[in-house]
Design a protein around this motif. Structure first.
Motif, PDB file in Angstrom:
ATOM      1  N   ILE A 183     -17.056  48.529  39.129  1.00  0.00           N
ATOM      2  CA  ILE A 183     -17.595  47.443  39.952  1.00  0.00           C
ATOM      3  C   ILE A 183     -16.528  46.414  40.277  1.00  0.00           C
ATOM      4  O   ILE A 183     -16.616  45.719  41.286  1.00  0.00           O
ATOM      5  CB  ILE A 183     -18.820  46.763  39.297  1.00  0.00           C
ATOM      6  N   GLN A 184     -15.490  46.327  39.423  1.00  0.00           N
ATOM      7  CA  GLN A 184     -14.450  45.341  39.677  1.00  0.00           C
ATOM      8  C   GLN A 184     -13.335  45.898  40.565  1.00  0.00           C
ATOM      9  O   GLN A 184     -12.729  45.156  41.327  1.00  0.00           O
ATOM     10  CB  GLN A 184     -13.857  44.869  38.340  1.00  0.00           C
ATOM     11  N   SER A 185     -13.065  47.205  40.491  1.00  0.00           N
ATOM     12  CA  SER A 185     -11.984  47.793  41.285  1.00  0.00           C
ATOM     13  C   SER A 185     -12.491  48.393  42.597  1.00  0.00           C
ATOM     14  O   SER A 185     -11.905  48.164  43.666  1.00  0.00           O
ATOM     15  CB  SER A 185     -11.255  48.862  40.473  1.00  0.00           C
ATOM     16  N   LEU A 186     -13.601  49.145  42.543  1.00  0.00           N
ATOM     17  CA  LEU A 186     -14.137  49.782  43.741  1.00  0.00           C
ATOM     18  C   LEU A 186     -15.105  48.883  44.500  1.00  0.00           C
ATOM     19  O   LEU A 186     -15.333  49.077  45.690  1.00  0.00           O
ATOM     20  CB  LEU A 186     -14.848  51.087  43.372  1.00  0.00           C
ATOM     21  N   GLY A 187     -15.698  47.928  43.793  1.00  0.00           N
ATOM     22  CA  GLY A 187     -16.701  47.082  44.410  1.00  0.00           C
ATOM     23  C   GLY A 187     -18.103  47.493  44.007  1.00  0.00           C
ATOM     24  O   GLY A 187     -18.334  48.584  43.482  1.00  0.00           O
ATOM     25  N   ARG A 188     -19.058  46.615  44.279  1.00  0.00           N
ATOM     26  CA  ARG A 188     -20.453  46.879  43.894  1.00  0.00           C
ATOM     27  C   ARG A 188     -21.062  48.000  44.743  1.00  0.00           C
ATOM     28  O   ARG A 188     -21.750  48.877  44.232  1.00  0.00           O
ATOM     29  CB  ARG A 188     -21.278  45.607  44.061  1.00  0.00           C
ATOM     30  N   LYS A 189     -20.793  47.988  46.039  1.00  0.00           N
ATOM     31  CA  LYS A 189     -21.401  48.967  46.938  1.00  0.00           C
ATOM     32  C   LYS A 189     -20.923  50.380  46.646  1.00  0.00           C
ATOM     33  O   LYS A 189     -21.736  51.311  46.513  1.00  0.00           O
ATOM     34  CB  LYS A 189     -21.106  48.594  48.389  1.00  0.00           C
ATOM     35  N   ARG A 190     -19.616  50.591  46.548  1.00  0.00           N
ATOM     36  CA  ARG A 190     -19.098  51.935  46.297  1.00  0.00           C
ATOM     37  C   ARG A 190     -19.560  52.462  44.947  1.00  0.00           C
ATOM     38  O   ARG A 190     -19.873  53.650  44.813  1.00  0.00           O
ATOM     39  CB  ARG A 190     -17.573  51.923  46.363  1.00  0.00           C
ATOM     40  N   THR A 191     -19.609  51.584  43.966  1.00  0.00           N
ATOM     41  CA  THR A 191     -20.101  51.999  42.653  1.00  0.00           C
ATOM     42  C   THR A 191     -21.553  52.451  42.736  1.00  0.00           C
ATOM     43  O   THR A 191     -21.949  53.445  42.107  1.00  0.00           O
ATOM     44  CB  THR A 191     -19.967  50.849  41.641  1.00  0.00           C
ATOM     45  N   ALA A 192     -22.357  51.739  43.512  1.00  0.00           N
ATOM     46  CA  ALA A 192     -23.765  52.104  43.684  1.00  0.00           C
ATOM     47  C   ALA A 192     -23.902  53.492  44.306  1.00  0.00           C
ATOM     48  O   ALA A 192     -24.735  54.310  43.870  1.00  0.00           O
ATOM     49  CB  ALA A 192     -24.477  51.074  44.555  1.00  0.00           C
ATOM     50  N   VAL A 193     -23.088  53.783  45.295  1.00  0.00           N
ATOM     51  CA  VAL A 193     -23.156  55.083  45.963  1.00  0.00           C
ATOM     52  C   VAL A 193     -22.735  56.210  45.008  1.00  0.00           C
ATOM     53  O   VAL A 193     -23.390  57.255  44.923  1.00  0.00           O
ATOM     54  CB  VAL A 193     -22.258  55.095  47.225  1.00  0.00           C
ATOM     55  N   LEU A 194     -21.663  55.979  44.263  1.00  0.00           N
ATOM     56  CA  LEU A 194     -21.111  57.033  43.408  1.00  0.00           C
ATOM     57  C   LEU A 194     -21.925  57.261  42.130  1.00  0.00           C
ATOM     58  O   LEU A 194     -21.934  58.370  41.592  1.00  0.00           O
ATOM     59  CB  LEU A 194     -19.666  56.688  43.027  1.00  0.00           C
ATOM     60  N   SER A 195     -22.596  56.228  41.644  1.00  0.00           N
ATOM     61  CA  SER A 195     -23.282  56.347  40.353  1.00  0.00           C
ATOM     62  C   SER A 195     -24.481  57.283  40.390  1.00  0.00           C
ATOM     63  O   SER A 195     -24.971  57.703  39.332  1.00  0.00           O
ATOM     64  CB  SER A 195     -23.723  54.964  39.858  1.00  0.00           C
ATOM     65  N   GLY A 196     -24.964  57.635  41.583  1.00  0.00           N
ATOM     66  CA  GLY A 196     -26.082  58.570  41.660  1.00  0.00           C
ATOM     67  C   GLY A 196     -25.680  60.003  41.356  1.00  0.00           C
ATOM     68  O   GLY A 196     -26.505  60.815  40.902  1.00  0.00           O
ATOM     69  N   LEU A 197     -24.411  60.339  41.563  1.00  0.00           N
ATOM     70  CA  LEU A 197     -23.965  61.730  41.421  1.00  0.00           C
ATOM     71  C   LEU A 197     -24.050  62.263  39.987  1.00  0.00           C
ATOM     72  O   LEU A 197     -24.524  63.388  39.777  1.00  0.00           O
ATOM     73  CB  LEU A 197     -22.541  61.870  41.971  1.00  0.00           C
TER      74      LEU A 197
END
Length: 480
Positions: free
Chosen positions: A95-109
């Motif tokens: 969340i600190q390096s990729l950002g909140r949005k990208r983390t949200a997208v990737l965490s579903g996988l």
């Protein structure tokens, strides 16, 4: 899938805290919150899964059935939290390096991968692997939801929307209990894999957090995003100025700064304590092993086990909704104190049930009522407040390190407590175990009354400044 959307939309119509944005619209704020709250539903799915999963595997008579011992069953429940330990640390970095949005997208996988491992398991080790992977995603999404929603919310809606994370978890638990009564355990795991897929798709369309954009020195994009969240006609100049003053485009905090700066150290230590106390209440032991607990309480048939679980999870949804509605009105301290008090009483009476059962026969109504009140009370405050408090009090520049550490610490605590649950029952009896949980709930009440500050009605920047003031009285200032 529609439950959190319907819930938040209806609350939006009822909420009266809109004085600062009367000319704006919170539509985009609610939609963005709803998108990430699908992650909370996914968290609820994996948290509640072991309750229908373990009895279903043990009672499976199909050709591809697996044999699971009591010790292996305990590991199926507790290994989820073992996976959440690295998941929390990695989530904080993401969340600190990729950002909140990208983390949200990737965490579903990883959720999808974990559910598939369980669905197609040929041995218990594949189930362990699936639960471990799901634990990694659980920690990441729990941290993400609390962080993202707290950063995009207005101060008058923050308690409502942040507590929506706990509501999403309870909805997920209800869904997995219901699916456990409809599908075989393999099909149950396969079907719920669709939820994280929708989560990743929905989160492709959410904006990045304005606070994160300011932290990354992108003021123009932050202003544009904030305007979209507040509505085209809203005046964001005051809020944007306050954000800039608070963040001042500083670099991320180091661990040295976190422990030397009161506005970072105090909320971090308070949040750590809250996370630990939340786990010592015994809630994960009850959630993970609800089926086994009711079996030991005299519930034997599939329907006798399914109906109480559905009622329990439905109760969670109802009381979490109540908590969400009143958190910004009554405050965090009052809800947490009431929650701990009722949990202490209900855990004590549930322990008393096992004594009465041994000595004087069946008191099934007492067992059912005690667990019902226990779960309802947890949903009222202890379930949601710790993460709401952490997301409100830890400044944005430290949320990566502190948030990841909090998630990992919470998972370690949960793993230790759930893994020794059966051993505790053997060592001090089942009634003694729940009396121990009751005592821990009393500690939560005392900690809340005497040490925890109230954050109701304050902006994140006001909360941060309150820890820096010299000679500020409790609850605005605590020296640790």
């Amino acid at each position: 899938m529609d439950n959190p959307f319907i819930f938040l939309s209806s609350l939006a119509c009822l909420n009266s805290y809109s004085s600062n944005f009367q000319k704006g619209s919170n539509r985009n704020l609610y939609l963005s919150s709803c998108a990430v709250l699908v992650g909370s539903i996914c968290a609820g799915l994996v948290l509640g899964m072991s309750s229908p999963l373990i009895p279903a595997i043990q009672n499976d008579t199909s050709a591809n059935a697996l044999t699971v011992s009591e010790k292996e069953a305990a590991w199926i429940g507790s290994i989820l939290q073992l996976g959440a330990i690295p998941g929390g640390i990695v989530g904080g970095l993401m969340i600190q390096s990729l950002g909140r949005k990208r983390t949200a997208v990737l965490s579903g996988l990883p959720y999808v991968a974990g559910f598939m491992l369980i669905s197609f398991a040929t041995n218990v080790w594949m189930i362990y692997a699936g639960r471990f992977v799901n634990g990694c995603s659980l920690a990441t999404t729990t941290l993400l939801v609390a962080t993202y929603i707290s950063e995009i919310s207005t101060k008058s809606l923050r308690g409502l929307l942040c507590s929506g994370g706990q509501l999403g978890i309870t909805v997920g638990v209800f869904i997995i209990f219901a699916f456990g009564g409809i599908f075989t355990w393999r099909w149950m795991s396969f079907v719920v894999a669709s939820f994280p897929v929708f989560m990743s798709i929905f989160c492709l369309f959410i904006p990045e957090s304005p606070r994160y954009l300011l932290l990354k020195n992108k003021p123009k994009k932050a202003a544009k995003t904030l305007q979209m969240l507040r509505g085209e006609m809203a005046d964001i100049s005051g809020e944007l100025c306050e954000l800039k003053e608070a963040i001042e485009l500083n670099s991320e905090s180091s661990w040295k700064e976190i422990f030397l700066t009161p506005s970072l150290r105090i909320p971090f230590l308070l949040s750590l304590t809250l996370m630990f106390l939340q786990q010592t209440s015994g809630i994960n032991c009850v959630t993970f092993f609800l089926g086994s607990i009711f079996q030991s309480a005299g519930f034997t048939t599939k329907m006798e086990l399914l109906l109480p679980q559905l009622l329990m999870s439905g109760t969670q949804v109802i009381f979490t909704t109540i908590s969400s509605c009143f958190m910004d009105r009554l405050g965090r301290k009052l809800l947490l104190s009431l929650s701990g008090s009722f949990m202490a009483v209900s855990a004590a009476t549930f322990g008393a049930y096992f004594v009465l059962k041994e000595n004087e026969g069946e008191f099934t109504w007492l067992a059912f009522t005690s667990v019902m009140v226990y779960i309802a009370a947890f949903s009222l405050g202890i379930g949601a407040v710790p993460w709401v408090f952490a997301s409100e009090t830890i400044p944005v520049r430290a949320k990566g390190k502190c948030g990841g550490s909090l998630s990992a610490f919470s998972s370690i605590s949960a793993f230790v407590i759930t893994s020794v649950f059966y051993d505790l029952q053997n060592a001090i009896t089942t009634q003694g175990t729940f009396w121990l949980f009751s005592g821990c709930c009393i500690v939560i009440v005392l900690f809340t009354i005497f040490l925890l500050p109230e954050t109701k009605g304050k902006s994140l920047e006001e909360i941060e400044r309150s820890y820096e003031r010299k000679n500020a009285p409790h609850p605005n200032k605590i020296n640790l």
